[in-house]
Scaffold this motif. Structure first.
Motif, short mmCIF file in Angstrom:
data_model
loop_
_atom_site.label_atom_id
_atom_site.label_comp_id
_atom_site.label_asym_id
_atom_site.label_seq_id
_atom_site.Cartn_x
_atom_site.Cartn_y
_atom_site.Cartn_z
N ALA A 107 0.84 -1.20 0.00
CA ALA A 107 0.00 0.00 0.00
C ALA A 107 0.88 1.26 0.00
O ALA A 107 0.58 2.23 -0.70
CB ALA A 107 -0.93 -0.01 1.22
N SER A 108 1.98 1.22 0.75
CA SER A 108 2.88 2.38 0.79
C SER A 108 3.51 2.63 -0.58
O SER A 108 3.61 3.78 -1.03
CB SER A 108 4.01 2.15 1.80
N LEU A 109 3.93 1.54 -1.24
CA LEU A 109 4.58 1.74 -2.55
C LEU A 109 3.55 2.20 -3.59
O LEU A 109 3.88 3.01 -4.47
CB LEU A 109 5.31 0.46 -2.99
N LEU A 110 2.31 1.74 -3.45
CA LEU A 110 1.27 2.26 -4.36
C LEU A 110 1.01 3.75 -4.08
O LEU A 110 0.73 4.52 -5.00
CB LEU A 110 -0.02 1.45 -4.24
N GLY A 111 1.13 4.13 -2.82
CA GLY A 111 1.00 5.55 -2.47
C GLY A 111 2.10 6.36 -3.14
O GLY A 111 1.86 7.43 -3.71
#
Ligand SMILES: [Zn+2]
Ligand SMILES: [Zn+2]
Length: 388
Positions: A107-111
């Motif tokens: 989720a962080s990398l998609l952010g």
């Protein structure tokens, strides 16, 4: 930034919950791969996953002819653990759980992907997102390397969420952050006999227990006390009932270390002790030794630069290195890299069936990827984005 922080924070929490609800085991991350692919395509990323990589996604953004390429890595797999968090978005896949927080990483990398996409036409280098499969089984990073996934990268960064760090705390240090992992299994073979007449056989159990105890001297009497090593025997097995001495007995476990010389010394001493015990008791012995990932070794030049940048956006702390392993080491042994611990204010530690991480940690992590990538682009000769 034009994306509102609150909107992005909520969106990342939603993404994480969705991923958390549908965890997949190492090398079986097919639905996760589909999800990531479509998300990144929508954002305008070029999907460049090599065909030989059966799960996981590699995607790029920024001018495709640029020679400057920075890699951002997240792992994507879950563990064979039955979830006991009671969350509304708990795993629906029986016996499988994101108990290491790889949902948090994705989720962080998609952010970060969102933030980068927003600045796509201002990027003066390429950013390559590597959503790597099978971290828990330590084969995913190697698969990415073999598929050419890190070719031409100037540097790669990654992080692991750290439940005992608070949201917005980021731990980075130069050198070894996570341990080298070795795995062993030892089988003794003697001769089975009646328990009342041990002299008629050759008991492997006494040899085994002696060996397990003697192995403790590797750390207490051989390796340098200044360089941490752990020797843990975690599983022993021998015999099947109370009045028969068995023919065979075996044990297995792991060695953790932080530098090559300790790693080699521990292994050499291990073989010497085990073979010596077998000799002493007149048993035959079979030793199997599996080398896992090396130390996650943060680059001496890049790490201070990343730390300087991190300090501007979050609370930078000096972390305690972890004796856990990370197959990010396969990248860090090949190209300059920086790996961080990012606070997730978790309820327990990694690999627990009741681990809950804090969604408020997602935005600081997404931003860490974003500003670090930007700083490294600049370091390798690109231009910085001016409105971060
Ligand atoms: Zn794990
Ligand atoms: Zn993990």
């Amino acid at each position: 930034m034009t994306i509102d922080n609150k909107i992005l924070e909520d969106k990342l929490a939603q993404i994480r919950h969705q991923l958390h609800q549908h965890p997949e085991l190492s090398s079986q991350e097919h639905q996760t791969t589909l999800f990531l692919n479509s998300y990144l395509e929508t954002l305008g990323y070029r999907i460049v996953t090599p065909q030989t990589l059966l799960t996981g996604v590699i995607a790029e953004i920024g001018p495709s002819d640029s020679k400057i390429i920075i890699g951002l890595r997240s792992d994507i797999d879950a563990l064979p653990i039955t979830e006991k968090t009671g969350l509304t978005y708990a795993s629906v896949n029986e016996g499988v759980m994101h108990a290491c927080g790889h949902d948090f990483h994705m989720a962080s990398l998609l952010g970060a992907a969102e933030l980068l996409a927003e600045h796509a036409n201002k990027l003066t280098g390429r950013i390559r997102l590597i959503f790597q499969p099978a971290e828990e089984t330590h084969v995913g990073a190697q698969a990415v390397v073999e598929a050419g996934g890190i070719e031409n990268l100037n540097a790669i960064i990654g992080f692991h969420n750290k439940p005992d760090l608070k949201v917005n705390e980021i731990g980075i240090l130069t050198g070894g952050l996570m341990a080298a992992v070795d795995q062993f299994k030892v089988s003794f073979r003697g001769q089975g006999t009646h328990a009342a007449m041990p002299q008629l056989g050759n008991d492997p159990i006494v040899a085994l227990t002696n060996t397990v105890n003697t192995l403790q001297t590797i750390v207490s009497r051989r390796t340098d006390p200044q360089s941490p090593v752990v020797v843990s025997v975690t599983h022993i097995d021998g015999g099947s009932t109370w009045n028969v001495l068995p023919e065979t007995a075996w044990f297995e476990g792991t060695v953790r270390s932080f530098d090559q010389s300790s790693r080699q010394l521990a292994r050499k001493q291990f073989y010497q002790i085990v073979n010596g015990q077998a000799e002493t008791f007149g048993l035959s012995v079979d030793i199997s030794w599996i080398e896992g990932p090396d130390v996650v070794d943060n680059d001496i030049v890049l790490t201070p630069i990343v730390m300087e940048e991190t300090k501007k956006h979050a609370k930078l702390i000096t972390p305690k290195p972890s004796n856990a392993g990370e197959d990010f080491a396969y990248f860090s042994q090949k190209i300059p890299s920086v790996f961080a611990f990012i606070g997730s204010s978790g309820t327990t530690d990694w690999h627990h069936d009741d681990l809950i991480v804090d969604d408020r940690g997602l935005l600081p992590a997404a931003k860490w990827y974003f500003y670090t990538a930007n700083r490294l682009l600049e370091y390798f000769g690109g231009k910085t984005l001016n409105d971060r």
